[in-house]
Design a protein around this motif. Structure first.
Motif, short mmCIF file in Angstrom:
data_model
loop_
_atom_site.label_atom_id
_atom_site.label_comp_id
_atom_site.label_asym_id
_atom_site.label_seq_id
_atom_site.Cartn_x
_atom_site.Cartn_y
_atom_site.Cartn_z
N ALA A 170 37.35 37.92 28.04
CA ALA A 170 38.15 38.94 27.36
C ALA A 170 38.90 39.82 28.36
CB ALA A 170 37.25 39.81 26.47
N MET A 171 38.26 40.19 29.47
CA MET A 171 38.92 41.01 30.48
C MET A 171 40.09 40.25 31.11
SD MET A 171 35.71 42.94 32.37
CE MET A 171 36.79 43.89 33.47
N ARG A 172 39.90 38.96 31.34
CA ARG A 172 40.97 38.16 31.95
C ARG A 172 42.15 38.00 30.99
NH1 ARG A 172 38.85 33.35 35.85
NH2 ARG A 172 37.89 34.69 37.42
N HIS A 173 41.86 37.72 29.72
CA HIS A 173 42.96 37.56 28.77
C HIS A 173 43.70 38.88 28.56
CE1 HIS A 173 45.34 35.70 25.71
NE2 HIS A 173 44.94 36.53 24.77
N ALA A 174 42.96 39.98 28.59
CA ALA A 174 43.58 41.30 28.43
C ALA A 174 44.62 41.56 29.50
CB ALA A 174 42.51 42.39 28.44
N VAL A 175 44.34 41.18 30.73
CA VAL A 175 45.29 41.45 31.81
C VAL A 175 46.43 40.44 31.80
CG1 VAL A 175 44.23 40.08 33.67
CG2 VAL A 175 45.43 42.19 34.23
N ILE A 176 46.19 39.22 31.31
CA ILE A 176 47.27 38.23 31.19
C ILE A 176 48.32 38.72 30.20
CG2 ILE A 176 47.79 35.93 30.27
CD1 ILE A 176 45.13 34.99 31.51
N LEU A 177 47.87 39.38 29.13
CA LEU A 177 48.79 39.88 28.12
C LEU A 177 49.60 41.08 28.61
CD1 LEU A 177 46.54 39.70 24.91
CD2 LEU A 177 48.43 38.17 25.54
N ARG A 178 49.18 41.71 29.70
CA ARG A 178 49.85 42.92 30.20
C ARG A 178 50.14 42.76 31.69
NH1 ARG A 178 46.93 43.54 26.02
NH2 ARG A 178 47.62 44.91 24.36
N PRO A 179 51.25 42.10 32.03
CA PRO A 179 51.52 41.74 33.43
C PRO A 179 51.76 42.91 34.35
CG PRO A 179 53.40 41.20 32.02
CD PRO A 179 52.27 41.57 31.10
N HIS A 180 51.96 44.14 33.80
CA HIS A 180 52.16 45.26 34.72
C HIS A 180 50.84 45.70 35.35
CE1 HIS A 180 51.39 47.19 30.77
NE2 HIS A 180 50.78 48.10 31.48
N TYR A 181 49.70 45.22 34.82
CA TYR A 181 48.43 45.41 35.50
C TYR A 181 48.31 44.36 36.60
CZ TYR A 181 46.59 48.65 31.99
OH TYR A 181 46.38 49.73 31.18
N ASP A 182 47.50 44.66 37.61
CA ASP A 182 47.35 43.73 38.73
C ASP A 182 46.37 42.62 38.36
OD1 ASP A 182 46.99 42.42 41.13
OD2 ASP A 182 47.22 44.23 42.30
#
Length: 539
Positions: free
Chosen positions: A412-424
Motif C-alpha cells: 500500500a505504501m509503494r502504490h501510494a507513492v506511485i500515484l503521487r510522483p511529486h513524492y520521492d
C-alpha cells in the motif's frame, strides 16, 4: 514522566529511540509519553534514525518532510479487530511512525461495533475515500454470522465489505502470490502468481427453492423495444429444487489479461489460463479474450524470455481439475494462473496450503478508477486470528506471525507513492525494501515466531521489537547512501522537482531505481544517445 526525561538525556540517540519504541508499544505508557514528554526531546531522540537526509530534499505542493520525519503519501487505512488489529498497531507504531509522518493517512474503523453504530456509513465513507485516494491498506475484518451478531449485540446483520469494495472500485483482479524468504524452505521454490477475476460467478447469485414445474430465464435488451431472449428453459420434475441464476461480466476481462500477463513477464513465470470450458461452455469467451490479448501483445515477449518452452511456445489452457493436481506437483514454482472468480478462490487456498499457510500468500484487490489509474487494496490472506486474541485477553503469551499484514502495508505504501510522483519514490521504495529485509532476516533466525521455530520462538511483541532493531540499522545505511548521492548544491529546488518527475517516468517498474534497459530508454528519449562517446571514460 520526569524520570523518563532524565533517562533520555543520559542515553545516546539510538538507545533513546529503542526505549521510546518499547514504551510506546505498551498501552499503559503510550498516553504518558505523548502527553508528558517534551516534543523537542522526542524529535531529538528520533532524529538520528528518521528517514531523511539534509541535502536538497525536493517537493512541490506537499512537503516531503514535517519536522524530522518524511511525510508518507496519502493512503486509506481500514482497521479491523482482534489479534490482527492489535499486532498491526504495534507494527505501525514501531516500524513506520519513527520514520514517517502519517498525518495524510485516512483511517476508517470497520470493526463490527463501529459499523453497527454508524449504520454502516463508515463502510460507505471508506469505499469513497478508497476511490479518491487509490491506495488502501486493509486489516482483516469480521463478517458476523447470526450467532456472532447475537453475541456482539449488533442491531442488524452486516454484509461482507469485500463484495461492496470490489463492485465500487470496479474490481478487475484479486492477485494472490507466494511470499519467499531467503534461507527458509517453504512450499514452492520459485514465485507462484494467481489472478482471479474479481467479479461475477456464484458470489452474486440469486436463487429460489421451488417444487415441480417449469423454469425460464429471460433476457431483456436494454433500451430496445424487442421481445425478450430466452437464455434457458427447463422442466423440474423433483419435488424440491434450488434454481440459481448468476452471470459473469466480460467487459474488464481484457484489463485482467493485461494485468496478469504483465505481472508474469515481470516475475519471469509461465502463464496458464484455467477454466472448465470443456463442460461449462459459457466459459469459452473468458479463454478466448485471454488468448487474443496474449497473442497480440505478449506472445513474442514471452518467447524471447524463454518462458514458453514447457508449453510449446503457446499460451496453455488448463482444465480446473488438472490445475488442482498441478499445484501439488509443480513445487518448483515459476508459474502463474488466471481464472474465474470461484475457481480462483478454491485454487489459491490450495496454493497457500502447499506454501505452508495463508500467512505466506499476499492478497491484493486491483480495481480501475474513472481516470484509468489503478485502485489497489492490500490485505493479508488470513482472518483476524480469534483464538490468539482470546489468549491475549486472558494474559497469555501469543506468537503471531505478521508477515502477510506487513507485506500488505508495504504494498500500500509503494502504490501510494506511485500515484503521487511529486513524492520521492526512491526513498519510500528503499525504506520498504529495508523493512522487508529486516522482517525476513528475523523470520529466518531463532527470533522468528513460534509457527516457524517452535516453543522457543519469539512472542508477538518480541518479534516486532526484533524487526524494529534490525530496521534501525538498515535505515542508518539508507541515510548514508542518500547523503553520498545527494543532489548537487548547484541545482535549484525547482530543477530537482523536475528531475525527480523525469526519473519517475523512466522508472517503468516503479522500484526506485533504473535497470540497464530503463537507462537506455531514458538516454534515447532525452536525446543524448548520439553523444554517448563524449561521456564514456576510456579504460
Amino acid at each position: 514522566a520526569s524520570y523518563l526525561k532524565l533517562v533520555l538525556q543520559k542515553l545516546n540517540k539510538r538507545e533513546g529511540v529503542m526505549l521510546l519504541r518499547t514504551l510506546v508499544s505498551q498501552t499503559n505508557y503510550k498516553n504518558l509519553i505523548y502527553k508528558n514528554v517534551n516534543k523537542s526531546i522526542l524529535n531529538f531522540n528520533f532524529s538520528k534514525t528518521s528517514f531523511r537526509y539534509d541535502a536538497g530534499a525536493a517537493s512541490d505542493s506537499d512537503s516531503d518532510y514535517e519536522g524530522e520525519n518524511m511525510i508518507a503519501p496519502p493512503m486509506v487505512v481500514i482497521t479491523g479487530e482482534e489479534m490482527t488489529r492489535y499486532a498491526t498497531q504495534l507494527m505501525i507504531d514501531s516500524w513506520i511512525k519513527p520514520y514517517f509522518n502519517t498525518e495524510k493517512w485516512v483511517t476508517y474503523d470497520l470493526s463490527c461495533k463501529n459499523r453497527d453504530e454508524t449504520n454502516d456509513q463508515v463502510l460507505v465513507d471508506a469505499v469513497l475515500a478508497g476511490k479518491q485516494i487509490g491506495s488502501i491498506f486493509k486489516e482483516p475484518t469480521i463478517t458476523p454470522t447470526a450467532v456472532q451478531q447475537e453475541e456482539m449485540g449488533l442491531s442488524q446483520p452486516l454484509p461482507s465489505p469485500n463484495g461492496i469494495m470490489r463492485r465500487e472500485w470496479k474490481g478487475i483482479a484479486i492477485s494472490r502470490d507466494t511470499i519467499h524468504i531467503k534461507g527458509l524452505k517453504l512450499g514452492f521454490k520459485k514465485p507462484v502468481l494467481f489472478d482471479r477475476h474479481a467479479v461475477g460467478g456464484e458470489y452474486g447469485a440469486g436463487f429460489g427453492q421451488v417444487g415441480k414445474g417449469n423454469v425460464e430465464t429471460l433476457f431483456y435488451p436494454e433500451g430496445e423495444d424487442k421481445e425478450p431472449i430466452v437464455i434457458d428453459k427447463r422442466t423440474l420434475v423433483d419435488d424440491s429444487n434450488v434454481v440459481v441464476t448468476y452471470h459473469n461480466p466480460l467487459d474488464n476481462v481484457e484489463d485482467l489479461a493485461h494485468h496478469f500477463f504483465s505481472r508474469c513477464l515481470d516475475k519471469k513465470v509461465t502463464p496458464f489460463v484455467v477454466t472448465k470450458k470443456t463442460v461449462f461452455k459459457w466459459q469459452e469467451p473468458f479463454w478466448q479474450t485471454m488468448k487474443d490479448v496474449f497473442d497480440t501483445h505478449y506472445k513474442k515477449r514471452f518467447q524471447v524470455q524463454g518462458l514458453l518452452h514447457s508449453t510449446n511456445n503457446e499460451l496453455q489452457h488448463l482444465i480446473s481439475d488438472a490445475a488442482t493436481m498441478s499445484i501439488i506437483r509443480w513445487t518448483d514454482g515459476g508459474f502463474g494462473f488466471v481464472s474465474h472468480n470461484y475457481d480462483g478462490d478454491m485454487l489459491t487456498d490450495e496454493i497457500s496450503s502447499v506454501h505452508r499457510s495463508p500467512g505466506f500468500i499476499t492478497s491484493n484487490l486491483i480495481g480501475k478508477n474513472d481516470d484509468g489509474s489503478y485502485i489497489k487494496e492490500f490485505e493479508a490472506s488470513h482472518g483476524t486470528v480469534a483464538d490468539m486474541w482470546h489468549d491475549h485477553l486472558q494474559g497469555k503469551e501469543t506468537s503471531f506471525n505478521p508477515l502477510g499484514i506487513a507485506e500488505a502495508l508495504i504494498g500500500a505504501m509503494r502504490h501510494a507513492v506511485i500515484l503521487r510522483p511529486h513524492y520521492d519514490t526512491s526513498k519510500i521504495f528503499k525504506f520498504t525494501k529495508s523493512l522487508r529485509n529486516s522482517m525476513h532476516a528475523v523470520m529466518s533466525s531463532k527470533k522468528a515466531t513460534r509457527d516457524m521455530v517452535g516453543p522457543s520462538g519469539a512472542t508477538t511483541e518480541q518479534f516486532i521489537e526484533a524487526v524494529s532493531e534490525m530496521l534501525s540499522k538498515e535505515v542508518d545505511i539508507i541515510i548514508k547512501e542518500f547523503q553520498e548521492l545527494a543532489p548537487s548544491p548547484d541545482l535549484k529546488q525547482e530543477d530537482i522537482i523536475q528531475i525527480r518527475r523525469l526519473f519517475n517516468q523512466f522508472d517503468s517498474d516503479k522500484n526506485g531505481s533504473l535497470d540497464f534497459n530503463e537507462f537506455v530508454s531514458a538516454l534515447s528519449k532525452i536525446g543524448v544517445s548520439n553523444r554517448i562517446k563524449s561521456f564514456v571514460k576510456k579504460d
